[in-house]
Write an enzyme that holds these catalytic residues in place. Sequence first.
Site, PDB file in Angstrom:
ATOM      1  CG  PHE A 196       5.127  41.071 -27.857  1.00 20.45           C
ATOM      2  CD1 PHE A 196       5.344  40.665 -29.169  1.00 20.45           C
ATOM      3  CD2 PHE A 196       6.191  41.040 -26.980  1.00 20.45           C
ATOM      4  CE1 PHE A 196       6.354  40.501 -29.629  1.00 20.45           C
ATOM      5  CE2 PHE A 196       7.409  40.969 -27.626  1.00 20.45           C
ATOM      6  CZ  PHE A 196       7.670  40.522 -28.843  1.00 20.45           C
ATOM      7  CE1 TYR A 222       4.356  38.158 -33.598  1.00 27.09           C
ATOM      8  CE2 TYR A 222       3.281  35.888 -33.521  1.00 27.09           C
ATOM      9  CZ  TYR A 222       4.268  37.129 -33.979  1.00 27.09           C
ATOM     10  OH  TYR A 222       4.986  36.681 -35.054  1.00 27.09           O
ATOM     11  CB  ILE A 256      11.576  36.217 -26.082  1.00 32.14           C
ATOM     12  CG1 ILE A 256      10.109  36.714 -25.950  1.00 32.14           C
ATOM     13  CG2 ILE A 256      12.448  36.573 -27.099  1.00 32.14           C
ATOM     14  CD1 ILE A 256       9.857  37.927 -26.384  1.00 32.14           C
ATOM     15  CG  PHE A 302       8.801  44.436 -33.783  1.00 30.47           C
ATOM     16  CD1 PHE A 302       8.653  42.848 -33.414  1.00 30.47           C
ATOM     17  CD2 PHE A 302       8.813  45.296 -32.688  1.00 30.47           C
ATOM     18  CE1 PHE A 302       8.443  42.299 -32.297  1.00 30.47           C
ATOM     19  CE2 PHE A 302       8.527  44.645 -31.491  1.00 30.47           C
ATOM     20  CZ  PHE A 302       8.296  43.373 -31.203  1.00 30.47           C
ATOM     21  CG  ASP A 303       6.287  39.437 -36.041  1.00 30.18           C
ATOM     22  OD1 ASP A 303       5.535  39.429 -37.210  1.00 30.18           O
ATOM     23  OD2 ASP A 303       6.954  38.511 -35.652  1.00 30.18           O
ATOM     24  CE1 TYR A 322      14.215  37.639 -30.099  1.00 32.95           C
ATOM     25  CE2 TYR A 322      12.493  39.622 -29.829  1.00 32.95           C
ATOM     26  CZ  TYR A 322      12.846  38.164 -30.410  1.00 32.95           C
ATOM     27  OH  TYR A 322      11.946  37.692 -31.054  1.00 32.95           O
TER      28      TYR A 322
END
Length: 247
Positions: free
Chosen positions: A233, A162, A190, A172-173, A216
């Site tokens: 995502f 992902y 989540i 961010f990831d 979040y």
Amino acid sequence: MRIVTKRVPVIALAALMMAPAMAWSEEPTAQETDAAMTADQVGKFSYLLGWRMAAELETFPMKLDHPALLQAIQDRLAGRPAKFDKDEMERVRTQMMEAFHKEKGRQLEAMGEKNRTAGQTFLAENGKKPGVKTTPSGLQYQVLKEGKGEKPKVTDQVTVHYVGTLIDGTEFDSSRKRGEPTTFPLDKVIAGWTEGVQLMQPGARFKFFVPPSLAYGKTGSGGVIGPDATLIFEVELLEVHATKATQ
């Protein structure tokens, strides 16, 4: 799926920085060590620690009295007594921490309002795009590649690749950047992931547009994901690890 940021204390940083240098030498003599620690090096290293401390203080959300801050450091290092007794210092600390939390809360609320507005605008426009579907919960998704096989259940574990970004494109990831997929229970992430990945079949690649209520929320995560942030995502489902029924 939660970002965790570990901050290294300044003193620990100093120890970490010194350790490799010590390991490079083979049993240096006391004379060699004394020669290596010149006044110039000590001065530079001291400046480095001060610079690091200042970088941490920059994140403090309230304006500080710099002369008073420097005076306190000088007094402490010189062994001089504090200008205030312990009771007074504790009272001031309590008052300032209360003010700090109020100011931090105000900043987070303002940031959250900005993120909510931007996210609602983004999702309203994004939902009109060809191929984008919206579920009753508000989750939006786009099928980039179809898969084959059994879809995962909420009780299963899945292995995925992902990439996560904010709506402005900030990444961010990414499991792809780490060079390895990640495996997790589908009911431990989540809500947007729990719902969305259950729509996929192994081999599929989807893009999810996740409103804050399914991400979040007001707390955000890890400093990068702010309060009430809408997230994007791109997920590739590699494997489904079905949970065996309990006998």
